[in-house]
Design a protein around this motif. Structure first.
Motif, mmCIF file in Angstrom:
data_model
loop_
_atom_site.group_PDB
_atom_site.id
_atom_site.type_symbol
_atom_site.label_atom_id
_atom_site.label_comp_id
_atom_site.label_asym_id
_atom_site.label_seq_id
_atom_site.Cartn_x
_atom_site.Cartn_y
_atom_site.Cartn_z
ATOM 1 N N GLY A 94 -17.776 -28.453 14.936
ATOM 2 C CA GLY A 94 -16.853 -29.580 14.886
ATOM 3 C C GLY A 94 -16.265 -29.840 13.515
ATOM 4 O O GLY A 94 -15.061 -30.084 13.367
ATOM 5 N N ALA A 95 -17.086 -29.757 12.489
ATOM 6 C CA ALA A 95 -16.605 -30.006 11.124
ATOM 7 C C ALA A 95 -15.680 -28.893 10.650
ATOM 8 O O ALA A 95 -14.860 -29.109 9.761
ATOM 9 N N CYS A 96 -15.769 -27.727 11.240
ATOM 10 C CA CYS A 96 -14.957 -26.578 10.831
ATOM 11 C C CYS A 96 -13.539 -26.653 11.398
ATOM 12 O O CYS A 96 -12.591 -26.133 10.805
ATOM 13 N N MET A 97 -13.432 -27.288 12.567
ATOM 14 C CA MET A 97 -12.172 -27.274 13.308
ATOM 15 C C MET A 97 -11.002 -27.920 12.584
ATOM 16 O O MET A 97 -9.859 -27.509 12.771
ATOM 17 N N GLY A 98 -11.266 -28.919 11.775
ATOM 18 C CA GLY A 98 -10.184 -29.610 11.094
ATOM 19 C C GLY A 98 -9.337 -28.692 10.236
ATOM 20 O O GLY A 98 -8.120 -28.854 10.158
ATOM 21 N N CYS A 99 -9.966 -27.732 9.605
ATOM 22 C CA CYS A 99 -9.245 -26.805 8.723
ATOM 23 C C CYS A 99 -9.057 -25.421 9.335
ATOM 24 O O CYS A 99 -8.048 -24.771 9.103
ATOM 25 N N HIS A 100 -10.041 -24.968 10.101
ATOM 26 C CA HIS A 100 -10.025 -23.596 10.606
ATOM 27 C C HIS A 100 -9.586 -23.484 12.060
ATOM 28 O O HIS A 100 -9.607 -22.383 12.614
ATOM 29 N N ALA A 133 -10.253 -22.901 17.774
ATOM 30 C CA ALA A 133 -10.810 -21.611 18.189
ATOM 31 C C ALA A 133 -10.942 -20.667 16.995
ATOM 32 O O ALA A 133 -10.915 -19.454 17.152
ATOM 33 N N GLY A 134 -11.090 -21.248 15.804
ATOM 34 C CA GLY A 134 -11.263 -20.434 14.607
ATOM 35 C C GLY A 134 -9.978 -19.820 14.089
ATOM 36 O O GLY A 134 -10.014 -18.976 13.205
ATOM 37 N N LYS A 135 -8.836 -20.245 14.641
ATOM 38 C CA LYS A 135 -7.532 -19.750 14.180
ATOM 39 C C LYS A 135 -6.790 -20.914 13.545
ATOM 40 O O LYS A 135 -6.319 -21.812 14.234
ATOM 41 N N SER A 136 -6.707 -20.870 12.251
ATOM 42 C CA SER A 136 -6.128 -21.957 11.483
ATOM 43 C C SER A 136 -4.627 -22.074 11.708
ATOM 44 O O SER A 136 -3.924 -21.072 11.810
ATOM 45 N N THR A 137 -4.155 -23.303 11.789
ATOM 46 C CA THR A 137 -2.717 -23.544 11.863
ATOM 47 C C THR A 137 -2.172 -23.852 10.472
ATOM 48 O O THR A 137 -0.980 -24.054 10.310
ATOM 49 N N PRO A 175 -1.648 -22.308 6.843
ATOM 50 C CA PRO A 175 -1.642 -20.965 6.240
ATOM 51 C C PRO A 175 -2.639 -20.741 5.105
ATOM 52 O O PRO A 175 -3.110 -19.621 4.924
ATOM 53 N N THR A 176 -2.991 -21.770 4.370
ATOM 54 C CA THR A 176 -3.894 -21.571 3.235
ATOM 55 C C THR A 176 -5.366 -21.539 3.635
ATOM 56 O O THR A 176 -6.220 -21.211 2.809
ATOM 57 N N TYR A 177 -5.674 -21.884 4.869
ATOM 58 C CA TYR A 177 -7.058 -21.857 5.337
ATOM 59 C C TYR A 177 -7.281 -20.597 6.169
ATOM 60 O O TYR A 177 -6.499 -20.299 7.068
ATOM 61 N N PRO A 178 -8.356 -19.873 5.904
ATOM 62 C CA PRO A 178 -8.571 -18.602 6.614
ATOM 63 C C PRO A 178 -8.978 -18.788 8.074
ATOM 64 O O PRO A 178 -9.591 -19.779 8.447
ATOM 65 N N ASN A 179 -8.591 -17.804 8.871
ATOM 66 C CA ASN A 179 -9.060 -17.743 10.252
ATOM 67 C C ASN A 179 -10.517 -17.293 10.235
ATOM 68 O O ASN A 179 -10.894 -16.428 9.451
ATOM 69 N N LEU A 180 -11.316 -17.884 11.097
ATOM 70 C CA LEU A 180 -12.718 -17.486 11.217
ATOM 71 C C LEU A 180 -12.958 -16.648 12.471
ATOM 72 O O LEU A 180 -13.926 -15.887 12.528
ATOM 73 N N ALA A 181 -12.089 -16.782 13.447
ATOM 74 C CA ALA A 181 -12.238 -16.055 14.710
ATOM 75 C C ALA A 181 -12.237 -14.551 14.471
ATOM 76 O O ALA A 181 -11.358 -14.024 13.797
ATOM 77 N N GLY A 182 -13.266 -13.880 14.990
ATOM 78 C CA GLY A 182 -13.358 -12.435 14.893
ATOM 79 C C GLY A 182 -13.807 -11.918 13.535
ATOM 80 O O GLY A 182 -13.877 -10.705 13.328
ATOM 81 N N GLN A 183 -14.139 -12.820 12.636
ATOM 82 C CA GLN A 183 -14.579 -12.409 11.299
ATOM 83 C C GLN A 183 -15.947 -11.725 11.391
ATOM 84 O O GLN A 183 -16.748 -12.018 12.286
ATOM 85 N N ASN A 184 -16.223 -10.833 10.486
ATOM 86 C CA ASN A 184 -17.499 -10.128 10.434
ATOM 87 C C ASN A 184 -18.646 -11.134 10.260
ATOM 88 O O ASN A 184 -18.588 -12.000 9.386
ATOM 89 N N LYS A 185 -19.676 -10.984 11.079
ATOM 90 C CA LYS A 185 -20.799 -11.923 11.067
ATOM 91 C C LYS A 185 -21.490 -12.009 9.710
ATOM 92 O O LYS A 185 -21.758 -13.098 9.203
ATOM 93 N N MET A 186 -21.753 -10.873 9.095
ATOM 94 C CA MET A 186 -22.438 -10.881 7.795
ATOM 95 C C MET A 186 -21.562 -11.512 6.718
ATOM 96 O O MET A 186 -22.071 -12.175 5.821
ATOM 97 N N TYR A 187 -20.265 -11.293 6.801
ATOM 98 C CA TYR A 187 -19.363 -11.923 5.841
ATOM 99 C C TYR A 187 -19.476 -13.437 5.945
ATOM 100 O O TYR A 187 -19.566 -14.137 4.935
ATOM 101 N N LEU A 188 -19.467 -13.958 7.168
ATOM 102 C CA LEU A 188 -19.572 -15.399 7.366
ATOM 103 C C LEU A 188 -20.905 -15.937 6.864
ATOM 104 O O LEU A 188 -20.957 -16.978 6.204
ATOM 105 N N VAL A 189 -21.988 -15.240 7.169
ATOM 106 C CA VAL A 189 -23.315 -15.656 6.702
ATOM 107 C C VAL A 189 -23.343 -15.691 5.175
ATOM 108 O O VAL A 189 -23.751 -16.685 4.566
ATOM 109 N N ASN A 190 -22.882 -14.609 4.553
ATOM 110 C CA ASN A 190 -22.900 -14.536 3.089
ATOM 111 C C ASN A 190 -21.997 -15.593 2.463
ATOM 112 O O ASN A 190 -22.357 -16.195 1.450
ATOM 113 N N ALA A 191 -20.829 -15.814 3.049
ATOM 114 C CA ALA A 191 -19.902 -16.807 2.505
ATOM 115 C C ALA A 191 -20.501 -18.206 2.587
ATOM 116 O O ALA A 191 -20.472 -18.969 1.611
#
Length: 107
Positions: A37-43, A46-50, A52-68
């Motif tokens: 829920g807290a992620c949706m405001g910016c990302h 469905a993880g696809k940001s509207t 442009p300066t905020y990255p899409n999270l949908a389909g991102q590599n799992k380890m990248y997300l964990v590390n980030a």
């Protein structure tokens, strides 16, 4: 000296997590969706940001997300909206991080 030690610790953390298989970071996508829920405001819902300066999270590599998320939590990522992300990640447990990564990587 403290800055050097901090940088060395950061490098060790990044290198050590690089050897962890994403299969070992098992998460629950349904729990991640519930926590997102807290992620949706910016990302986006469905993880696809509207925004442009905020990255899409949908389909991102799992380890990248964990590390980030872990790097934000430890205040190792700076710049951009890092202050906002640091505040949000500070309240996430390792399980929350794994669940969010599982959810967004599955989209």
């Amino acid at each position: 000296m403290r800055k050097l030690l901090s940088k060395v610790c950061s490098v060790v953390l990044v290198v050590s997590t690089a050897f962890i298989s994403s299969d070992l970071i098992a998460g629950d996508a349904a729990a991640g969706k519930a926590k997102s829920g807290a992620c949706m405001g910016c990302h986006g819902a469905a993880g696809k940001s509207t925004i442009p300066t905020y990255p899409n999270l949908a389909g991102q590599n799992k380890m990248y997300l964990v590390n980030a998320l872990k790097a934000y939590k430890l205040k190792q990522r700076t710049g951009g909206m890092a202050v906002v992300m640091q505040g949000l990640a500070a309240n996430l447990s390792d399980t929350d991080i794994a669940n969010l990564a599982e959810y967004y990587s599955s989209l």
